[in-house]
Design a protein around this motif. Structure first.
Motif, PDB file in Angstrom:
ATOM      1  N   GLY A 141      40.937  44.049  33.644  1.00  0.00           N
ATOM      2  CA  GLY A 141      41.798  44.348  32.075  1.00  0.00           C
ATOM      3  C   GLY A 141      40.804  44.641  30.984  1.00  0.00           C
ATOM      4  O   GLY A 141      40.812  45.164  30.209  1.00  0.00           O
ATOM      5  N   LEU A 142      39.485  43.922  31.072  1.00  0.00           N
ATOM      6  CA  LEU A 142      38.637  43.971  29.893  1.00  0.00           C
ATOM      7  C   LEU A 142      37.696  45.309  30.364  1.00  0.00           C
ATOM      8  O   LEU A 142      37.562  45.823  29.299  1.00  0.00           O
ATOM      9  N   ARG A 143      37.561  45.628  31.647  1.00  0.00           N
ATOM     10  CA  ARG A 143      36.950  46.871  31.591  1.00  0.00           C
ATOM     11  C   ARG A 143      37.589  48.138  31.301  1.00  0.00           C
ATOM     12  O   ARG A 143      37.149  48.916  30.634  1.00  0.00           O
ATOM     13  N   HIS A 144      39.033  48.238  31.405  1.00  0.00           N
ATOM     14  CA  HIS A 144      39.912  49.088  31.200  1.00  0.00           C
ATOM     15  C   HIS A 144      39.951  49.106  29.530  1.00  0.00           C
ATOM     16  O   HIS A 144      39.994  49.970  28.913  1.00  0.00           O
ATOM     17  N   ALA A 145      40.043  47.910  28.822  1.00  0.00           N
ATOM     18  CA  ALA A 145      39.972  47.889  27.393  1.00  0.00           C
ATOM     19  C   ALA A 145      38.661  48.472  26.860  1.00  0.00           C
ATOM     20  O   ALA A 145      38.548  49.074  25.994  1.00  0.00           O
ATOM     21  N   PHE A 146      37.450  48.131  27.536  1.00  0.00           N
ATOM     22  CA  PHE A 146      36.303  48.866  27.050  1.00  0.00           C
ATOM     23  C   PHE A 146      36.407  50.270  27.131  1.00  0.00           C
ATOM     24  O   PHE A 146      36.032  51.047  26.218  1.00  0.00           O
TER      25      PHE A 146
END
Length: 151
Positions: A141-146
């Motif tokens: 989810g952090l990767r996609h948010a980035f």
């Protein structure tokens, strides 16, 4: 990049969720905080972060150099610019400058010498304390948010 899972649930953290995650990470143990910051500010995969060694932290250049683990072959690297605060935290917590001054230039110092599942639990604990849940409350989810923020 798919932004939603098959049920229609969002797979990325919103700006406010990412901010809440980082705020909770500030109060976490030092190694958890630096892992959380690295994932949030670089968009790397959890396995890529856990494989990061001190020699791949370029303090002067302001980048982290990750070996891509998705390309199915070794030796493919990418440099990701990160905020100075992250680089300072990595140096303070993990002794990056000191490790880079050694004979092996820090190649032998993994910043987070833990298994992938342990790393996942570290991040998930911060997510839970930040009140985040669902498919987006994960390292991915952090990767996609980035990625969403970059677009």
């Amino acid at each position: 990049m798919q932004l939603f899972d098959p049920s229609g649930a969002r797979k990325y953290l919103t700006v406010s969720e990412r901010t809440a995650f980082l705020k909770v990470a500030e109060r976490a143990p030092r190694d958890v905080r630096t892992l959380a910051m690295t994932l949030a500010w670089s968009g790397c995969r959890l396995s890529e972060a856990l494989a990061l060694t001190a020699d791949r932290v370029d303090l002067a250049g302001g980048v982290l150099v990750f070996e891509s683990l998705k390309k199915r072959q070794g030796g493919i690297y990418r440099a990701v610019p990160v905020p100075p605060a992250l680089l300072e935290a990595l140096d303070l917590v993990h002794g990056v400058r000191e490790a880079q001054a050694r004979r092996d230039r820090g190649r032998s110092l993994r910043l987070w010498p833990v298994a992938r599942m342990t790393g996942w639990r570290m991040v998930h604990r911060v997510m839970t304390e930040a009140g985040l849940s669902g498919p987006a409350a994960s390292p991915k989810g952090l990767r996609h948010a980035f990625g969403v923020a970059a677009v």
